[in-house]
Structures are given as structure tokens and as C-alpha cells.
Design a protein around this motif. Structure first.
Motif, PDB file in Angstrom:
ATOM      1  N   TRP A 464      48.189 -28.689  54.686  1.00  0.00           N
ATOM      2  CA  TRP A 464      47.864 -29.994  55.258  1.00  0.00           C
ATOM      3  C   TRP A 464      48.544 -30.958  54.495  1.00  0.00           C
ATOM      4  N   LYS A 465      48.644 -32.053  55.028  1.00  0.00           N
ATOM      5  CA  LYS A 465      48.900 -33.366  54.282  1.00  0.00           C
ATOM      6  C   LYS A 465      48.484 -34.500  55.101  1.00  0.00           C
ATOM      7  N   ASN A 466      47.940 -35.645  54.464  1.00  0.00           N
ATOM      8  CA  ASN A 466      47.692 -37.161  55.112  1.00  0.00           C
ATOM      9  C   ASN A 466      48.950 -37.530  55.598  1.00  0.00           C
ATOM     10  N   THR A 467      49.157 -37.807  56.907  1.00  0.00           N
ATOM     11  CA  THR A 467      50.247 -38.147  57.275  1.00  0.00           C
ATOM     12  C   THR A 467      50.692 -39.435  56.700  1.00  0.00           C
ATOM     13  N   SER A 468      49.780 -40.155  56.107  1.00  0.00           N
ATOM     14  CA  SER A 468      50.244 -41.488  55.395  1.00  0.00           C
ATOM     15  C   SER A 468      50.578 -41.119  54.166  1.00  0.00           C
ATOM     16  N   ASP A 469      50.185 -40.033  53.422  1.00  0.00           N
ATOM     17  CA  ASP A 469      51.052 -39.751  52.271  1.00  0.00           C
ATOM     18  C   ASP A 469      52.387 -39.227  52.282  1.00  0.00           C
ATOM     19  N   SER A 470      53.098 -39.584  51.003  1.00  0.00           N
ATOM     20  CA  SER A 470      54.297 -39.082  50.996  1.00  0.00           C
ATOM     21  C   SER A 470      54.473 -37.591  50.360  1.00  0.00           C
ATOM     22  N   LYS A 471      53.269 -37.200  49.617  1.00  0.00           N
ATOM     23  CA  LYS A 471      53.082 -36.195  49.054  1.00  0.00           C
ATOM     24  C   LYS A 471      53.271 -34.797  49.844  1.00  0.00           C
ATOM     25  N   ASP A 472      53.456 -33.795  49.063  1.00  0.00           N
ATOM     26  CA  ASP A 472      53.946 -32.459  49.816  1.00  0.00           C
ATOM     27  C   ASP A 472      52.506 -31.744  50.408  1.00  0.00           C
ATOM     28  N   TYR A 473      52.833 -30.962  51.255  1.00  0.00           N
ATOM     29  CA  TYR A 473      51.910 -29.998  51.741  1.00  0.00           C
ATOM     30  C   TYR A 473      50.807 -29.433  50.698  1.00  0.00           C
ATOM     31  N   SER A 474      49.662 -29.459  50.882  1.00  0.00           N
ATOM     32  CA  SER A 474      48.669 -28.462  50.064  1.00  0.00           C
ATOM     33  C   SER A 474      47.996 -27.526  50.820  1.00  0.00           C
ATOM     34  N   GLY A 475      47.239 -26.568  50.081  1.00  0.00           N
ATOM     35  CA  GLY A 475      46.188 -25.679  50.848  1.00  0.00           C
ATOM     36  C   GLY A 475      44.755 -26.395  50.967  1.00  0.00           C
ATOM     37  N   PHE A 476      44.020 -25.699  51.563  1.00  0.00           N
ATOM     38  CA  PHE A 476      42.666 -26.167  51.625  1.00  0.00           C
ATOM     39  C   PHE A 476      42.000 -26.282  50.248  1.00  0.00           C
ATOM     40  N   HIS A 477      40.938 -26.449  50.146  1.00  0.00           N
ATOM     41  CA  HIS A 477      40.067 -26.423  48.847  1.00  0.00           C
ATOM     42  C   HIS A 477      39.972 -24.955  48.531  1.00  0.00           C
ATOM     43  N   SER A 478      39.857 -24.715  46.956  1.00  0.00           N
ATOM     44  CA  SER A 478      39.998 -23.294  46.740  1.00  0.00           C
ATOM     45  C   SER A 478      38.600 -22.752  47.105  1.00  0.00           C
ATOM     46  N   VAL A 479      37.428 -23.390  47.221  1.00  0.00           N
ATOM     47  CA  VAL A 479      36.297 -22.832  47.873  1.00  0.00           C
ATOM     48  C   VAL A 479      36.281 -22.953  49.284  1.00  0.00           C
ATOM     49  N   LEU A 480      36.206 -21.627  49.999  1.00  0.00           N
ATOM     50  CA  LEU A 480      36.583 -21.581  51.365  1.00  0.00           C
ATOM     51  C   LEU A 480      35.305 -21.625  52.142  1.00  0.00           C
ATOM     52  N   SER A 481      34.761 -22.992  52.346  1.00  0.00           N
ATOM     53  CA  SER A 481      33.396 -23.163  52.995  1.00  0.00           C
ATOM     54  C   SER A 481      33.697 -22.889  54.397  1.00  0.00           C
ATOM     55  N   VAL A 482      34.718 -22.667  54.949  1.00  0.00           N
ATOM     56  CA  VAL A 482      34.970 -22.207  56.521  1.00  0.00           C
ATOM     57  C   VAL A 482      34.556 -20.974  56.643  1.00  0.00           C
ATOM     58  N   LEU A 483      34.380 -20.087  55.585  1.00  0.00           N
ATOM     59  CA  LEU A 483      33.819 -18.837  55.871  1.00  0.00           C
ATOM     60  C   LEU A 483      32.211 -18.654  56.120  1.00  0.00           C
ATOM     61  N   SER A 484      31.461 -19.681  55.911  1.00  0.00           N
ATOM     62  CA  SER A 484      30.260 -19.766  56.109  1.00  0.00           C
ATOM     63  C   SER A 484      29.494 -19.132  57.311  1.00  0.00           C
ATOM     64  N   TYR A 485      30.268 -18.913  58.370  1.00  0.00           N
ATOM     65  CA  TYR A 485      29.633 -18.293  59.458  1.00  0.00           C
ATOM     66  C   TYR A 485      29.219 -16.804  58.973  1.00  0.00           C
ATOM     67  N   MET A 486      29.897 -16.197  58.191  1.00  0.00           N
ATOM     68  CA  MET A 486      29.801 -14.774  57.843  1.00  0.00           C
ATOM     69  C   MET A 486      28.760 -14.644  56.705  1.00  0.00           C
ATOM     70  N   LEU A 487      28.039 -15.955  56.026  1.00  0.00           N
ATOM     71  CA  LEU A 487      27.527 -15.592  54.660  1.00  0.00           C
ATOM     72  C   LEU A 487      26.255 -16.291  54.655  1.00  0.00           C
ATOM     73  N   LYS A 488      25.375 -15.742  54.060  1.00  0.00           N
ATOM     74  CA  LYS A 488      23.949 -16.243  54.116  1.00  0.00           C
ATOM     75  C   LYS A 488      23.834 -17.819  53.181  1.00  0.00           C
ATOM     76  N   ALA A 489      24.474 -17.534  52.051  1.00  0.00           N
ATOM     77  CA  ALA A 489      24.389 -18.608  51.214  1.00  0.00           C
ATOM     78  C   ALA A 489      25.883 -19.169  50.696  1.00  0.00           C
ATOM     79  N   PRO A 490      26.323 -20.059  51.706  1.00  0.00           N
ATOM     80  CA  PRO A 490      27.812 -20.203  51.758  1.00  0.00           C
ATOM     81  C   PRO A 490      28.186 -21.351  50.689  1.00  0.00           C
ATOM     82  N   LEU A 491      29.070 -20.999  50.053  1.00  0.00           N
ATOM     83  CA  LEU A 491      29.716 -21.532  48.687  1.00  0.00           C
ATOM     84  C   LEU A 491      30.438 -22.711  49.098  1.00  0.00           C
TER      85      LEU A 491
END
Ligand SMILES: NC(=O)c1ccc[n+]([C@@H]2O[C@H](COP(=O)([O-])OP(=O)(O)OC[C@H]3O[C@@H](n4cnc5c(N)ncnc54)[C@H](O)[C@@H]3O)[C@@H](O)[C@H]2O)c1
Ligand SMILES: O=P([O-])([O-])O[C@@H]1[C@@H](O)[C@H](O)[C@@H](O)[C@H](O)[C@@H]1O
Length: 533
Positions: A464-491
Motif C-alpha cells: 500500500w501507499k498513501n496516494t498523496s505520498d510520492s514514496k514507494d509501496y510498503s507492506g502492512f505493519h509487522s504485527v498482523l492484527s488482521v489475523l485476530s479472528y483466529m486468535l484469542k489474544a490478538p497481538l
């Protein structure tokens, strides 16, 4: 001829990918498909709230435009399980093999076919939109929302402190039907977990009798990190893989003490391992080994594997981590039921959660320090839902909540969860909900292991990148909180809120995947059915 595996190779890929072609295309000026990528421009709409001097909230709609980029090429992927010889490890391995071969087997109630029930990606659907002509919902398999890996294509390997091959370990687990076990026995007998690291103080003493497949050394050392990194490289090469994901499904460890100068920063943690500090756990050593080679590491158990130094190291290396503790039965039900009760304006005042189980997990949890790790992860799951309702609960007020786990060998893997929910209702009334929930623990956890691999692998192909930024694409944050549906104590990334409400977790996963192809969040408003007929 069934595929064969050996120690370092693990379980090879199926012959040819099982993944199907993409089910839909988005037709929009904001979405561009090329052979290798899907690029989309997505307007993220939120509401920023401030409080005026008069105490009145002011709500301001905000828009941020993001560019998302999805790599459409599905890589040859393998998963390495720490604790491969356990109930979950053997069950998920046999289950993937049975699905890959399309097996059916006789049971006392008739013929049973392999399936992926309990996997939100493989066995649930999501609404794509509404039929342009009939206005009916069009629902598609969740797995088809993005070009996702198929579990049938996974190579599987891993480590265990027990040297049993997977067929013997499958028998020890006592989870699967004999008729099915017979059909996969030969392949599993050819799989032997790699020797692992064993620091006795971190798991129950009652686990010692199975610890016969060990690397030398009973506390953290850099040789352990390097050996694990080599194991992963060898597995990747032996199976001609492009990607490997590692998951901890080994025993629950006691919490590690958080010690300044030892595990508080990335540098201190590395030094602590090199100096053999006894407060560094096996799961943290595995995490560090994976992070250094940007191999995603997911913790399916409740211990605090991700001490602050491990999170910092992951951020430093742009490596993905996720956890904690698979959310399989009792807690999954709790996170849905509590969400419903509190959001229905019913004042939950007490939750009594008891369960007993007879598998080796239960045996390990019969030790107080290991139980404490599980008690913490099972107890915090209602906090966000309570805190969000200041009509029912005053600041700091929350329901009584107790968690009890007892080891009862007779019931094996078929855990019994007994829960009582007690609530205040209208005009001094009360509602008491009593649940008796038999959770076949490994058959509920195995699909979560699969979903965690599929979502984590997908996240490695989204930038992803912020359209208004000229910087390159980057990945999501290292801590994948998007996994929370499968986990009891989401990091979650440091300083960000923890969401346990099950419906919100699923909506986040759905709508992030929708945003990656330029689609609006699914709101269920269906104005087209409310404003006019
Ligand atoms: N429904 C579920 O099964 C469920 C739900 C949530 C969390 N969990 C967690 O998942 C984990 C596995 O559950 P299980 O039922 O498969 O347990 P299990 O005891 O059957 O399997 C754990 C395996 O890990 C191995 N092991 C222990 N320490 C190890 C190490 N340092 N390196 C490699 N292997 C090691 C053990 O020998 C064992 O084979 C447990 O921590 C459990 O709390 C399970
Ligand atoms: O996911 P869930 O069913 O709430 O929780 C389960 C506990 O009830 C069980 O005692 C434990 O052995 C499993 O590891 C799992 O954590």
C-alpha cells in the motif's frame, strides 16, 4: 503413488496447484488488472471526533486515498509447525492430505468425505454485491475474494521435541477415525519432526517423558537460532518453495518475565540469546530465527512469545508476526455471545467459564504456570466490548469473569466447555444463559492453522501507499492484527487497540480484502431495499 517425505523435506507439494482461477473482476476506473498485479485506488472514509468546550462531540468525515497493489502470482508455499507431532499438528497434516487426495472413509454414521469445515476462508462466503437485475445478494467463497493460496498445495514440515513419526503421533493424539488414519498412515509414517529446542522450565514437567528428539542445550543460545534458520532454508530448498510460514502449535509455555536489558529491545534480546539468558523461551528463539529471515511467525499458544524486543526486531526487519492463541471453541463462542449481549443493551455481570479436557495440551495446562498463560488469554477477550458500552458500565466496571481448566484424561481431545452467562435485564430482571459445548479441540483448531497460513501468506503479497505520498509501496505493519479472528489474544501494533468482538474482526478481514480490489466496505445498509421497493 502417494508423495513421500523425509525429515528435512517435510511433506511435498501436491502435483499441480489446486487453486482455481479468479472468480470475479472489478470494473472500475480505480482498479487496474495486469498479468501480475491488481492495482486499486481506495478512498478510506472515517469519522474524526473531537469534543468541544461545551462537552459536545464534533464529528468530521475524513477521507484518505490509498493505492493498493496485490501480487496475483500465488507462490509455492510451505508451512513448518513447531509441535508438529502434537494433536493439532498431526490432525491438520492428515486433514490436508485427505483433502488433497479427495478421500472418503467409512464412519459409524456412514461415508464421510474430506472437507475444510471450520476454515473461514475455505468454508464461508462473503457478499460481493447485489445482482444488478434481481437485487439479490451475490455471495462468493471467502477464499475467492483475492488470489489466495490453496491449502491442498501446502508443503508441510516442522519440529517436535518428541521423535515419533507423524503416523505414531496421530495414533497418540486419538483424534481421527481409524478408517481415515489407515488411509493416510503410510504418508504420515514417512514424516518425522526435526529435533527441537527444549528448555524444561518453560513447559510442564509432565512433558519431559516425550522429550526425546532434542537439539543439544537446555537454554537459549545462538546455535539454536542458526539451526532453526538452517532447517527452514533446507525445507524451502528441498520442496522448491518460494515462501515458508512458521506456526507455533507446540505446548503452552509459562510467561517470560519482561526484563529491562534482556528482552526490552531488539538488540538486548539478540544479546540475551547469545549470552544464554535463561528467561528467553523456546518460542521466542523460534520467533527471532524466523524474523531474521523475514519468515512470518505465528504464535498459536497464549504465552508472551513476542516480548517487546521480539516485536521491535520484527519491525526492524519488516518481518510479519502474529498471535496469540488459536480461538477455537469456548472463547470463539464467548466473543460472539458477549458481543451480542452487550450490543443488545443487556448488562452482562458474570461469566463463569469452566472446561475440562484430556489431551496432552490439558496435561501441560494442569501445571499452574502454563495454565496462567491460558487463563490470561481466555480472560481478556471481553474487555473491548465492555469498555465500548459506557451506558451499561461505568469507568472501570466489568463483569465478574472466571476461567477454570481441569485435566480429565478420559475425555481426550473432546474438551467440554461449560459456561454460565448472568446478566441484568429490564426493570431488575435477570437472564441466565448456560452452555454445554463439546469442542473437539484439534478438529476446531486445525482449520484455524490453515486460515492463519492463508491470510498471512496473502498479506505478504499486499502492498500500500498513501496516494498523496510520492514514496514507494510498503507492506502492512509487522504485527498482523488482521489475523485476530483466529486468535484469542490478538497481538496488535504497539499502542493500537485490541479488538476481540468476533463480528468486528471478521468485518475487518472482509473489508481489507475488499479494499485491495477497490471495493467499498460491506455495510449491510441495503438502502436499495429500504428507500424504495
Ligand atoms: N483447540 C485447540 O487445540 C487449541 C486452541 C488454542 C490453543 N491451542 C494451543 O495449541 C498448542 C498445541 O495444542 P495441541 O492440542 O496440539 O497440544 P499437544 O500437546 O498435543 O501438542 C504440542 C506438541 O508440541 C511439542 N512441543 C512442546 N515443546 C516443544 C518445543 N519446544 N519444540 C517443538 N515441539 C514442542 C510436544 O511434544 C507436542 O507434540 C497448545 O499450546 C495449545 O494450548 C490449542
Ligand atoms: O479456544 P478455546 O476453546 O476457548 O480454548 C481452549 C481451552 O478451552 C482449552 O482448555 C485449551 O486446552 C485449548 O488450548 C484452548 O485454548
Amino acid at each position: 503413488m502417494a508423495p513421500h517425505a523425509d525429515d528435512s523435506k517435510g511433506f511435498p507439494l501436491a502435483s499441480g496447484p489446486a487453486a482455481t482461477s479468479e472468480l470475479f473482476e472489478v470494473s472500475s476506473p480505480n482498479v487496474v488488472y495486469t498479468d501480475n498485479e491488481i492495482k486499486s485506488k481506495y478512498t478510506y472514509r472515517t469519522t474524526s471526533v473531537t469534543k468541544g468546550n461545551d462537552g459536545k462531540f464534533v464529528a468530521v468525515p475524513k477521507e484518505t486515498v490509498y493505492d493498493f497493489k496485490v501480487d496475483r502470482k500465488i507462490p509455492k508455499t510451505g508451512v513448518m509447525l513447531v509441535g508438529w507431532g502434537g494433536n493439532n499438528g498431526t490432525t491438520v497434516t492428515a486433514g490436508i492430505l485427505a483433502n488433497r487426495r479427495g478421500l472418503t472413509w467409512e464412519t459409524k454414521t456412514g461415508e464421510q468425505a474430506a472437507n475444510y469445515y471450520g476454515s473461514v476462508l475455505m468454508s464461508s462466503t462473503t457478499k460481493l454485491g447485489t445482482d444488478a437485475n434481481t437485487g439479490e445478494d451475490v455471495n462468493i467463497p471467502f477464499h475467492q475474494m483475492l488470489p489466495m493460496l490453496h491449502p491442498n498445495d501446502l508443503a508441510i514440515g516442522g519440529w517436535d521435541i518428541s521423535g515419533m513419526n507423524l503416523a505414531e503421533a496421530m495414533d497418540r493424539a486419538q483424534v481421527l477415525e481409524p478408517t481415515l488414519k489407515q488411509m493416510v498412515r503410510k504418508e504420515l509414517a514417512a514424516m518425522k519432526p526435526l529435533p527441537s529446542i527444549y528448555y524444561p522450565d518453560f513447559i510442564a514437567a509432565n512433558q519431559e517423558d516425550r522429550a526425546d528428539n532434542l537439539l543439544p542445550g537446555s537454554k537459549a543460545c545462538w546455535e539454536h537460532v542458526e539451526e532453526i534458520r538452517k532447517n527452514i532454508r533446507d525445507f524451502k530448498a528441498a520442496n522448491n518453495l518460494e515462501k515458508v510460514i512458521v506456526q507455533w502449535t507446540a505446548n503452552t509455555e509459562r510467561f517470560a518475565d519482561l526484563i529491562e536489558g534482556v528482552n526490552d529491545t531488539a538488540e538486548n534480546l539478540i544479546e540475551a540469546i547469545k549470552s544464554g539468558h535463561e528467561e528467553v523461551s523456546p518460542s521466542t528463539v523460534f520467533a527471532v530465527a524466523c524474523i531474521l529471515d523475514k519468515v512470518p511467525f505465528i504464535n498459536g499458544s497464549p504465552q508472551n512469545t513476542f516480548v517487546p524486543g521480539a516485536v521491535a526486531l520484527a519491525e526492524k526487519h519488516d518481518a510479519f508476526i502474529g498471535g496469540d492463541d488459536f480461538k477455537s471453541g469456548q472463547t470463539k463462542m464467548k466473543s460472539a455471545l458477549v458481543d451480542f449481549l452487550i450490543n443488545a443493551g443487556i448488562k452482562l455481570t458474570s461469566i463463569a467459564s469452566y472446561n475440562h479436557l484430556g489431551n496432552n495440551d490439558g496435561k501441560n495446562l494442569s501445571s499452574q504456570k502454563q495454565f496462567r498463560s491460558k487463563e490470561i488469554s481466555k480472560s481478556n477477550v471481553v474487555d473491548d466490548m465492555v469498555a465500548a458500552n459506557n451506558v451499561l458500565y461505568k469507568e472501570g466496571e466489568h463483569p465478574d469473569h472466571c476461567v477454570v481448566i481441569k485435566y480429565m484424561p478420559a475425555v481426550g481431545d473432546d474438551k467440554r466447555a461449560l459456561d454460565e452467562y448472568y446478566a441484568e435485564i429490564f426493570m431488575g430482571g435477570h437472564q441466565t444463559i448456560s452452555l454445554f459445548n463439546v469442542c473437539e479441540d484439534s478438529l476446531l483448531a486445525s482449520p484455524l492453522i490453515i486460515d492463519l497460513v492463508l491470510v498471512t501468506e496473502m498479506m505478504t503479497r499486499i502492498q500500500w501507499k498513501n496516494t498523496s505520498d510520492s514514496k514507494d509501496y510498503s507492506g502492512f505493519h509487522s504485527v498482523l492484527s488482521v489475523l485476530s479472528y483466529m486468535l484469542k489474544a490478538p497481538l496488535t501494533p504497539p499502542g493500537t487497540p485490541v479488538v476481540n468482538a468476533l463480528a468486528k474482526q471478521r468485518a475487518a478481514l472482509t473489508n481489507i480484502f475488499r479494499a485491495c480490489v477497490g471495493l467499498e466496505p460491506e455495510s449491510d445498509m441495503t438502502l436499495e431495499h429500504k428507500l424504495f421497493a
